[in-house]
Design an enzyme around this catalytic site. Structure first.
Site: not given
Length: 259
Positions: A49, A51, A109, A196
């Site tokens: 999922r 953001d 990522y 992040r």
């Protein structure tokens, strides 16, 4: 039958992947498009999922359907019912035991930084703007301390609902291509805001505010307050998801590049 599919999207206009009341989200768009082609209600399960504002070029989903369509009808039909910033990139029938989330062995990522003194326009929704020149060797030295199995409590958000903060990072690199800096991270799984928060912490080192060894201290202290800021969502891209070879799913197509 169960079908697996690859999805790419630009997350700028959405409140994230997951279905939410009174908020535009990617899951609802994908489910509506597939249900239209299948001619019955379909629930879609994703690998991870994302953001609000986060992008993907390698999201993987699965759904179960009784509809019989050829490959062309599925792909063209779904894409014709999706908005321009979401698209199916591949689709194939898979085994009943496949699960987009639980069958995944690793996720990859890429975080993009635009390293320029003047405000950019073209990359504003795809890369975080950094005015100063970053010290990449120092960032890479710091990043290397995160490789392996660790308790990543220092890099999880306060909203993280994962039962365990332990994750395994198998690869992390910091590279530059012209004005762009790329932070690539591969792990078995990620905590909420983990990438992040790692990037925000590495920026403390890259800007010269902290020494490389500080990142190891942050990791060992396991406290979110001791780490760097949470980097902006729009620089983050889900590049791909790795599955066991037995499922014969398409491999990583390559990370996104700007410039």
């Amino acid at each position: 039958m169960k079908i697996a599919a690859g999805i790419e999207y630009e997350g700028t206009a959405y409140s994230g992947w997951q279905t939410q009341l009174h908020a535009s989200n990617i899951q609802d768009c994908v489910q509506t498009a597939i249900s239209t082609v299948a001619d019955h209600s379909v629930e879609v399960v994703c690998a991870g999922r994302t953001d609000t504002g986060v992008h993907a070029i390698g999201q993987v989903v699965h759904f179960v359907t009784e509809a019989i369509r050829d490959h062309r009808s599925w792909v063209l039909g779904i894409n014709s019912n999706l908005p321009p910033d979401i698209a199916v990139t591949w689709l194939q029938e898979t085994s009943d035991d496949f699960h987009a989330r639980f069958s995944a062995r690793a996720r990859y990522y890429r975080y993009m930084l635009h390293e320029r003194r003047l405000r950019p326009a073209i990359s504003r929704f795809r890369a975080a703007w950094i005015m100063e020149k970053l010290d990449l060797p120092a960032m890479q030295d710091a990043a290397a301390m995160l490789i392996g199995e660790h308790d990543f409590s220092a890099f999880r958000s306060v909203e993280c609902q994962a039962r365990s903060p332990v994750r395994t990072i198998t690869n992390i690199s910091v590279t530059r291509e012209r004005e762009f800096v790329y932070v690539d991270i591969k792990a078995n799984a990620f905590l909420h805001h983990m990438v992040r928060n790692i990037v925000g912490t590495l920026l403390e080192v890259g800007s010269g505010k902290r020494e490389s060894g500080w990142v190891g201290q942050v990791l060992a202290q396991r406290g979110r307050s001791g780490a760097g800021i949470t980097a902006p969502a729009h620089g983050l891209h889900l590049v791909g998801v790795e599955y066991p070879e037995e499922y014969s799913l398409p491999g990583l197509q390559g990370p996104p590049v700007i410039g």
